[in-house]
Design a protein around this motif. Structure first.
Motif, mmCIF file in Angstrom:
data_model
loop_
_atom_site.group_PDB
_atom_site.id
_atom_site.type_symbol
_atom_site.label_atom_id
_atom_site.label_comp_id
_atom_site.label_asym_id
_atom_site.label_seq_id
_atom_site.Cartn_x
_atom_site.Cartn_y
_atom_site.Cartn_z
ATOM 1 N N SER A 139 1.175 -1.364 -0.261
ATOM 2 C CA SER A 139 0.437 -0.237 0.362
ATOM 3 C C SER A 139 0.473 1.056 0.327
ATOM 4 C CB SER A 139 -0.609 0.184 0.995
ATOM 5 O OG SER A 139 -2.116 -0.763 1.377
ATOM 6 N N ALA A 140 0.551 2.260 -0.588
ATOM 7 C CA ALA A 140 1.496 3.379 -0.560
ATOM 8 C C ALA A 140 1.140 3.561 0.599
ATOM 9 C CB ALA A 140 1.008 4.111 -2.082
ATOM 10 N N THR A 141 1.983 5.497 0.601
ATOM 11 C CA THR A 141 1.984 6.206 2.195
ATOM 12 C C THR A 141 2.282 7.494 1.346
ATOM 13 O OG1 THR A 141 2.455 4.437 3.322
ATOM 14 C CG2 THR A 141 2.865 6.577 3.890
ATOM 15 N N SER A 142 1.501 8.009 1.237
ATOM 16 C CA SER A 142 1.999 9.956 0.645
ATOM 17 C C SER A 142 2.479 10.085 1.700
ATOM 18 C CB SER A 142 0.783 10.226 0.326
ATOM 19 O OG SER A 142 -0.293 11.098 1.690
ATOM 20 N N GLN A 143 3.270 11.248 0.914
ATOM 21 C CA GLN A 143 4.540 12.192 1.536
ATOM 22 C C GLN A 143 3.565 13.159 2.797
ATOM 23 O OE1 GLN A 143 7.575 12.638 1.032
ATOM 24 N NE2 GLN A 143 7.626 13.445 3.253
ATOM 25 N N ALA A 144 2.756 13.922 2.935
ATOM 26 C CA ALA A 144 1.887 14.164 3.467
ATOM 27 C C ALA A 144 1.565 12.681 4.915
ATOM 28 C CB ALA A 144 0.522 14.770 3.580
ATOM 29 N N GLU A 145 1.341 11.983 4.542
ATOM 30 C CA GLU A 145 1.019 10.898 5.601
ATOM 31 C C GLU A 145 2.616 10.576 6.589
ATOM 32 O OE1 GLU A 145 -0.340 8.301 3.401
ATOM 33 O OE2 GLU A 145 -2.801 7.856 3.834
ATOM 34 N N ARG A 146 3.728 10.574 5.479
ATOM 35 C CA ARG A 146 4.713 10.490 6.037
ATOM 36 C C ARG A 146 5.778 11.439 7.089
ATOM 37 N NH1 ARG A 146 6.051 8.189 0.643
ATOM 38 N NH2 ARG A 146 6.998 9.978 0.109
ATOM 39 N N ASP A 147 4.658 12.728 6.378
ATOM 40 C CA ASP A 147 5.122 14.121 7.377
ATOM 41 C C ASP A 147 4.100 14.393 8.348
ATOM 42 O OD1 ASP A 147 6.657 14.585 5.183
ATOM 43 O OD2 ASP A 147 5.040 16.045 4.472
ATOM 44 N N ARG A 148 3.139 12.935 8.369
ATOM 45 C CA ARG A 148 2.307 12.457 10.087
ATOM 46 C C ARG A 148 3.059 12.105 11.033
ATOM 47 N NH1 ARG A 148 -2.179 13.704 6.966
ATOM 48 N NH2 ARG A 148 -2.528 11.432 6.322
ATOM 49 N N GLY A 149 4.008 10.991 10.170
ATOM 50 C CA GLY A 149 4.523 10.048 10.808
ATOM 51 C C GLY A 149 4.230 8.429 10.721
ATOM 52 N N GLU A 150 3.575 8.023 9.543
ATOM 53 C CA GLU A 150 2.846 7.534 8.952
ATOM 54 C C GLU A 150 3.823 5.870 8.428
ATOM 55 O OE1 GLU A 150 -1.376 9.244 9.004
ATOM 56 O OE2 GLU A 150 -0.885 7.173 7.305
ATOM 57 N N THR A 151 4.174 4.984 8.645
ATOM 58 C CA THR A 151 4.748 4.161 7.755
ATOM 59 C C THR A 151 4.427 3.334 6.488
ATOM 60 O OG1 THR A 151 4.493 2.436 10.103
ATOM 61 C CG2 THR A 151 6.448 4.142 9.933
ATOM 62 N N ASP A 152 4.960 2.807 6.054
ATOM 63 C CA ASP A 152 3.817 1.462 4.965
ATOM 64 C C ASP A 152 3.362 0.936 6.121
ATOM 65 O OD1 ASP A 152 6.883 2.226 3.192
ATOM 66 O OD2 ASP A 152 5.374 3.178 3.545
ATOM 67 N N MET A 153 2.268 0.160 5.394
ATOM 68 C CA MET A 153 1.141 -0.871 6.184
ATOM 69 C C MET A 153 2.266 -1.951 6.276
ATOM 70 S SD MET A 153 -2.749 -1.424 5.123
ATOM 71 C CE MET A 153 -2.925 0.404 5.426
ATOM 72 N N PRO A 154 1.998 -3.186 6.841
ATOM 73 C CA PRO A 154 3.090 -4.043 7.114
ATOM 74 C C PRO A 154 2.522 -5.430 6.145
ATOM 75 C CG PRO A 154 2.361 -3.456 9.541
ATOM 76 C CD PRO A 154 1.510 -2.459 8.366
ATOM 77 N N LEU A 155 3.344 -5.648 5.351
ATOM 78 C CA LEU A 155 2.863 -7.084 4.674
ATOM 79 C C LEU A 155 2.204 -7.567 5.496
ATOM 80 C CD1 LEU A 155 3.191 -8.676 1.961
ATOM 81 C CD2 LEU A 155 5.305 -9.715 3.059
ATOM 82 N N LEU A 156 0.497 -7.802 4.757
ATOM 83 C CA LEU A 156 -0.493 -9.062 4.931
ATOM 84 C C LEU A 156 -0.896 -8.120 6.168
ATOM 85 C CD1 LEU A 156 0.991 -12.717 4.788
ATOM 86 C CD2 LEU A 156 -0.096 -11.240 2.808
#
Length: 462
Positions: free
Chosen positions: A110-127
């Motif tokens: 799942s893609a993580t946008s730059q805005a989400e990364r700026d908020r500290g969110e990380t890429d969704m784990p596999l499975l």
């Protein structure tokens, strides 16, 4: 005066009004359907290109193995980065690869946008499992998974109205094991369609009312007026002649009617009116189709002329237009600016050794690096392996850092032996600044000279 249950004038007016209303409804409906179809087709084409490009970047067997082993691979990580970049580049709601299980949606990538990364969110784990999906939603994705082509559907999401494209992903044995999905906002489409429909409905109603007014006046003057006058004269004659024995008193007050046969004239008038109405409506529909076709053709021609077909950056024609604008700004002392010249290395070797399709991937990947670095400046492809960037404002102020960043990025990708040959992007980068008294052509030539020196330096290092 006798009150008739169905007076002919009221019947004709009512019938005409209903006919005009019906035709207005048909014209508005036809306009809405054709315009909506055209806009949805554009969204389909855009999502089709995105999903197919993601599909082309996937090693299906490697990703399938990641799903089976629950372990990341190097290709999986690269795919994650590709999706992260695309979700911002194409302004998508979401870009992801999933499969379903019972009432859960299982994440693959799942893609993580730059805005989400700026908020500290990380890429969704596999499975990673997402619960709470309804049976209808799960079945919708399951039906797509059983297909072999891209499917589109519209739904409401937490971000607003979304339009989704899904394409099944199969491994080498032909088993569909996941779906590549891309979500995009269609609120703008709805607003455009609604505005267009309101405009056409109002215009059609105005034309209908105007035509109806003219028609009623014409009918009263040419049809209902003479018939009413004739009926009035005949009724008056009948009343005055009742019980009269004197023939001299049986006078028929002939109304002024300039027709030889009223019934035949009425029949010809209605027939002509119907024919005129049909031709009138046909002319409106035909004119609307011609205008729409001309607008679409003009839009397509403009898009083809000013955008490079492969990379979607500015074309040589767009660059020439930008140069003319720069020349005008120079004459008005609107400065400063700089021109960056980028020339791809090894493109001929890629085309000859790995085919032109991989050569196109090499050009597209190089262009992606250029656009990501010079993100505030217009980029143009002026030749098969040549790109030009016009640096203004913040990019101009940071021009030296950006040029160094570009050269370093191309050095890193070229030196990365883990990449495929057509993914080891390499290019020579040169820059020249405008100084008082220069022409745009002089700045371009100086940038080309600096690029050539950088290319020679790269060859000497190798």
């Amino acid at each position: 005066m006798k009150a008739y249950k169905r007076p002919i004038q009221r019947s004709i007016i009512l019938g005409s009004a209903l006919f005009i209303t019906f035709m207005c409804f048909i014209l508005s409906l036809q306009s809405y359907l054709s315009f909506s179809k055209s806009l949805y087709q554009r969204y389909d084409d855009s999502l089709d290109n995105i999903v197919n490009y993601v599909h082309s970047q996937i090693d299906a067997d490697d990703l399938y193995n990641c799903v089976q082993t629950k372990e990341h691979s190097e290709k999986y990580d690269r795919l994650q980065q590709t999706l992260n970049g695309m979700v911002d580049e194409f302004e998508l709601f979401y870009l992801y690869i999933v499969f379903t299980r019972d009432t859960s949606m299982i994440n693959v990538v799942s893609a993580t946008s730059q805005a989400e990364r700026d908020r500290g969110e990380t890429d969704m784990p596999l499975l990673d499992s997402s619960e709470g999906y309804s049976y209808e939603e799960i079945q919708k994705y399951n039906r797509v998974l059983e297909q072999s082509e891209i499917k589109y559907f519209e739904e409401d999401s937490e971000w607003g109205a979304a339009y989704t494209a899904c394409k099944p992903l199969a491994n080498s044995s032909g088993k569909n094991y996941a779906l590549i999905c891309a979500d995009i906002s269609i609120e703008a489409l709805h607003k455009t369609v609604n505005s267009y429909v309101i405009y056409n409905v109002v215009l059609t109603l105005i034309l209908g009312l105007l035509f109806g007014f003219i028609l009623i006046v014409w009918l009263r003057h040419n049809i209902t007026g003479p018939i009413l006058a004739l009926e009035k004269s005949a009724r008056k004659f009948a009343e005055s002649s009742r019980n009269h024995k004197d023939p001299s008193e049986l006078v028929f007050d002939t109304p002024t009617i300039h027709t030889e046969n009223e019934v035949e004239s009425l029949s010809r008038a209605i027939s002509q009116m119907s024919e005129d109405m049909r031709k009138y409506i046909q002319s409106i529909v035909s004119a609307e189709e011609k205008i729409k076709s001309a607008q679409e053709t003009a839009a397509d021609m403009t898009l083809l002329a000013y955008k490079d077909a492969l990379t979607h950056v500015g074309s040589k024609i767009a660059y020439d237009r930008a140069i003319r604008a720069l020349e005008n700004e120079i004459s008005e002392n609107k400065i400063p600016f700089a021109i960056a010249m980028i020339d791809l290395n090894n493109l001929k070797n890629i085309n000859d050794g790995y085919g032109h399709s991989n050569g196109n991937c090499y050009i597209f990947g190089t262009c992606h690096i250029i656009c990501s670095i010079f993100r505030h400046s217009p980029v143009f492809r002026i030749g098969g392996d040549e790109f030009v960037v016009i640096l203004r404002d913040s990019d101009y102020e940071n021009r030296h850092e950006l040029i160094e960043q570009a050269r370093q990025k191309f050095y890193e990708t070229e030196s990365d032996n883990s990449r495929e040959p057509w993914e080891r992007f390499s290019a020579a980068v040169g820059i020249a600044e405008y100084h008082s008294g220069d022409t745009v052509d002089m700045v371009f030539k100086n940038a080309d000279k600096d690029m050539y020196e950088n290319k020679m330096s790269m060859k000497n290092k190798n």
